[in-house]
Write an enzyme that holds these catalytic residues in place. Structure first.
Site, mmCIF file in Angstrom:
data_model
loop_
_atom_site.group_PDB
_atom_site.id
_atom_site.type_symbol
_atom_site.label_atom_id
_atom_site.label_comp_id
_atom_site.label_asym_id
_atom_site.label_seq_id
_atom_site.Cartn_x
_atom_site.Cartn_y
_atom_site.Cartn_z
ATOM 1 N N ASP A 6 0.798 -1.224 0.000
ATOM 2 C CA ASP A 6 0.000 0.000 0.000
ATOM 3 C C ASP A 6 0.839 1.286 0.000
ATOM 4 O OD1 ASP A 6 0.997 -0.391 2.510
ATOM 5 O OD2 ASP A 6 -0.880 -0.200 3.591
ATOM 6 N N HIS A 7 2.093 1.189 0.416
ATOM 7 C CA HIS A 7 2.898 2.407 0.530
ATOM 8 C C HIS A 7 3.613 2.748 -0.777
ATOM 9 C CE1 HIS A 7 2.196 1.971 4.790
ATOM 10 N NE2 HIS A 7 2.944 3.014 5.082
ATOM 11 N N ASP A 16 3.792 -1.206 11.382
ATOM 12 C CA ASP A 16 3.386 0.136 11.008
ATOM 13 C C ASP A 16 2.789 0.777 12.253
ATOM 14 O OD1 ASP A 16 2.704 1.812 8.270
ATOM 15 O OD2 ASP A 16 1.408 2.282 9.972
ATOM 16 N N ARG A 24 -0.355 12.919 10.074
ATOM 17 C CA ARG A 24 0.950 13.510 10.382
ATOM 18 C C ARG A 24 1.235 14.682 9.467
ATOM 19 N NH1 ARG A 24 3.851 7.688 11.325
ATOM 20 N NH2 ARG A 24 3.130 7.568 13.472
ATOM 21 N N SER A 80 6.793 7.152 12.918
ATOM 22 C CA SER A 80 6.731 5.864 12.242
ATOM 23 C C SER A 80 7.409 4.725 13.007
ATOM 24 C CB SER A 80 7.416 6.051 10.890
ATOM 25 O OG SER A 80 7.936 4.849 10.418
ATOM 26 N N ARG A 127 9.231 2.673 11.318
ATOM 27 C CA ARG A 127 10.269 2.222 10.379
ATOM 28 C C ARG A 127 11.582 1.950 11.114
ATOM 29 N NH1 ARG A 127 10.082 8.159 7.728
ATOM 30 N NH2 ARG A 127 7.933 7.459 7.607
#
Ligand code: MIC
Ligand code: SF4
Length: 644
Positions: A64-65, A119, A379, A536, A538
């Site tokens: 999706d990203h 996520d 964000r 995030s 990440r």
């Protein structure tokens, strides 16, 4: 003594530890989700564990990203994830099927179950009564392999909702109000558990907007009860048999409580560059707007977009505004297409994007220089839109739609009639077609995993040495986000499986000279203020510094997921015992930690010698014995291998 919802779910999943706030606990994980920009790394790590088949009840890999496919890199990663998922028992949600959190809420959420996702907005499923937590990819890989998830037992903050929202006030405004009150670090170490009669006035997608953006509080997660409204949602999703009731006991205890009178909420807006910089739409006034972006995992549900469609119906987007809309899932998209609302959006002049994160992660639609962009996202961190000079404001879909019509920030009551959207309620039946969710192969042995040339090995740390030394490579302020540490945009996101490439961009929004300096010095230390690493999940924000030789970060405080990612990478997350010491430390100072291993083993405090200033600094490393072992081993992968 009665229990709250969080305690009930944790108790039924507790594998280790005591449910005392602040203590380390471990819980079993029922489901996992990954998305593509953290997923490649998570599956590479899962493969390194040598477990043939995932051991969760359900694991889903979403794309999706990274869906722009400007070069071969994204498509290569998609192919890798699709094949690795199929081989190891993971469902694969194809690109175009939607944003992981929206689709997971619709099709896989389960009240009372646990979900771990790579996520930070995984708490979205808390809207359906799930204990849904965001984590780094490595933690998710461990959970897929059947390992428990270790976390600090959170405090539980009861958020009592009273009354009901007035016309034009929305779920987004409720969470913006919570952010206004508590700030982007107000939820650290806590779960926000919603309660009170106002809960009944909110549909599951609205609740999910609130739990989704609870991530911006720094909270471990947020959760709503599972009640009759939840049952209706599950029924409409054709999954009524998966619904169970879930509520707090009458005499449940909470660590904290806040009260919100829904009838006092008005349309709000988060101003640049932080989600807690909240004011009312009326107070901010009629600022001129260049772009409006509607979508993201916060506000792209069927209900959200129906309201937008009604507000835009028969009207025209202002000539100075670029309006982009990304429906959250294939389900939402199809329903809008079938009932004609999509035509109303197109007709008004909206640019319709595919169901994906899109502009929320800077994958296209970067605003013009100095532009004002109104977004329904979660964000508005500096530079995240892809245009550093842009000013991004966060609002509800209703405010965004009204603004798209006038060209300046607009309260919807000024241009729309509430009667037009009043009848938009939860559909009795959603359109269900899971044909973009591909089940894994029955026999994984027959699947060959395809790896493109963009996939490079990820860095692994070495065990802690007895003397850790280096210079301060950068000194930073409070609230540095992972978007500062490892920026993501259309140019960089394709390289999420290529740490060497990304290393040239680490911390560049703070100081463009940082990567070259770090490389020349062969590593060193970072200094930061409060809430370092917010945002995030990440783990690239830890893996890239690891690649650059960062040994430790000394901060006033850390954000939860980033701190876990640093530990998993074997990077020391140290906090100042005396915050004033922050003032006495400067870039280029030489730091030494003598006897690092024995200091870490001995207690919670360490001495860092600032050789340049001829001064000893006391820092905290207050970790459980297990986390200390991980740090000493040089990260979780080494630790897991040593203990295998
Ligand atoms: C985000 O919203 O910042 C992201 C992009 O979804 C991240 C994950 C990532 O960086 O890949 C998140 O929220 O964890
Ligand atoms: Fe995607 Fe944005 Fe949600 Fe992150 S916050 S998952 S980038 S839509």
């Amino acid at each position: 003594m009665g229990k709250n919802i969080v305690q009930k779910i944790i108790e039924s999943h507790l594998v280790a530890g005591k449910m005392i706030p602040g203590e380390e606990i471990a819980i079993s994980i029922d489901q996992t989700l990954t998305q593509d920009s953290t997923g490649t790394m998570a599956y590479l790590q899962f493969e390194a564990m040598g477990v043939p088949r995932v051991k969760t009840k359900k694991s889903v890999a979403y794309i999706d990203h990274n869906t722009l496919q400007a070069g071969f890199e994204n498509a290569d990663d998609h192919k890798y994830i699709q094949t690795v998922a199929s081989k190891h028992g993971v469902y694969f949600s194809r690109p175009g099927n939607g944003i992981c959190h929206q689709v997971h809420l619709e099709r896989f959420s389960r009240p009372g179950w646990t979900l771990l996702g790579s996520d930070s907005h995984t708490p979205t499923c808390g809207g359906a009564g799930m204990l849904a937590i965001g984590a780094g990819g490595l933690d998710v890989a461990v959970a897929m392999a059947g390992g428990a998830y270790y976390l600090t037992m959170p405090k539980v903050c009861r958020v009592v909702l009273k009354g009901r929202l007035n016309p034009w006030a929305s779920a987004k405004d409720i969470i913006l109000e919570v952010l206004r009150r508590l700030s982007v670090k107000g939820g650290v170490g806590k779960v926000m558990e919603y309660a009170g009669e106002g809960v009944k006035t909110l549909t599951v997608p609205e609740r999910a907007t609130i739990t989704n953006m609870g991530a911006e509080l720094g909270a471990t997660t947020s959760i709503f009860p599972s009640d009759e409204i939840t049952r209706e949602f599950f029924k409409a999703q054709g999954r009524e048999e998966e619904w169970v009731e879930l509520s707090a006991d009458k005499d449940a205890q909470y660590d904290e409580e806040i009260k919100i009178d829904l009838s006092q909420i008005e349309p709000l807006v988060a101003k640049p560059h932080s989600p807690d910089n909240v004011d009312s739409v009326r107070n901010v006034g009629a600022i001129k707007v260049d772009q409006v972006a509607i979508g993201s995992c916060t506000n792209s549900s069927y209900l959200d977009l129906m309201k937008v469609a009604r507000i835009l119906k028969g009207k025209t987007v202002h000539p100075d505004v670029s309006l982009v809309i990304a429906p959250g899932s294939k389900q939402v998209y199809t329903m809008l297409a079938k009932n004609g609302a999509l035509a109303d959006l197109i007709d008004a002049g909206a640019r319709i994007l595919e169901s994906a994160c899109g502009p929320c992660i800077g994958m296209g639609q970067a605003p013009a220089s100095n532009a004002v962009s109104i977004r329904t996202f979660n964000r508005n961190f500096y530079g995240r839109s892809g245009t550093p000079s842009a000013n991004v404001y966060l609002t509800s879909p209703e405010v965004a739609a009204a603004t798209a019509l006038t060209g300046y920030l607009t309260h919807p009551e000024d241009v729309a009639d509430y009667e037009d959207i009043k009848d938009i309620t939860m559909p009795e039946e959603f359109i269900i077609n899971d044909n973009s969710i591909i089940p894994p192969a029955e026999d994984g042995n027959k699947v060959e995993v395809v790896r493109g040339p963009n996939i490079k090995p990820f860095p692994i740390n070495t065990p802690m040495s007895d003397k850790e030394e280096g210079v301060v490579l950068l000194k930073m302020e409070d609230n540095i986000t992972t978007d500062h540490i490892m920026p993501s945009n259309a140019k960089l996101l394709p390289y999420r499986s290529n740490i060497p490439y990304l290393s040239d961009y680490c911390l560049t929004p703070v100081d463009p000279g940082f990567p070259a300096r770090a490389k020349e010095a062969g590593g060193g230390f970072l200094i930061a203020g409060h809430n370092y690493g917010q945002g995030s999940s990440r783990e690239h924000a830890a893996l890239v510094p690891l690649y650059l030789g960062i040994k430790g970060v000394i901060a006033k405080s850390f954000a939860r997921i980033h701190m876990a990612n640093l530990i998993n990478s074997g990077i020391l997350p140290l906090t100042f015992v005396n915050e004033e010491d922050y003032d006495d430390i400067d870039q280029d100072d030489k730091l030494v930690i003598e006897d690092a291993v024995s200091q870490i083993k001995a207690g919670d405090k360490l001495i860092v010698r600032n050789v340049t200033k001829n001064k000893d600094i006391e820092v905290m490393l207050s970790l459980s014995p297990r986390l200390k072992e991980i740090i000493l081993a040089g990260g979780l992968l080494n630790y897991t291998k040593m203990n295998a």
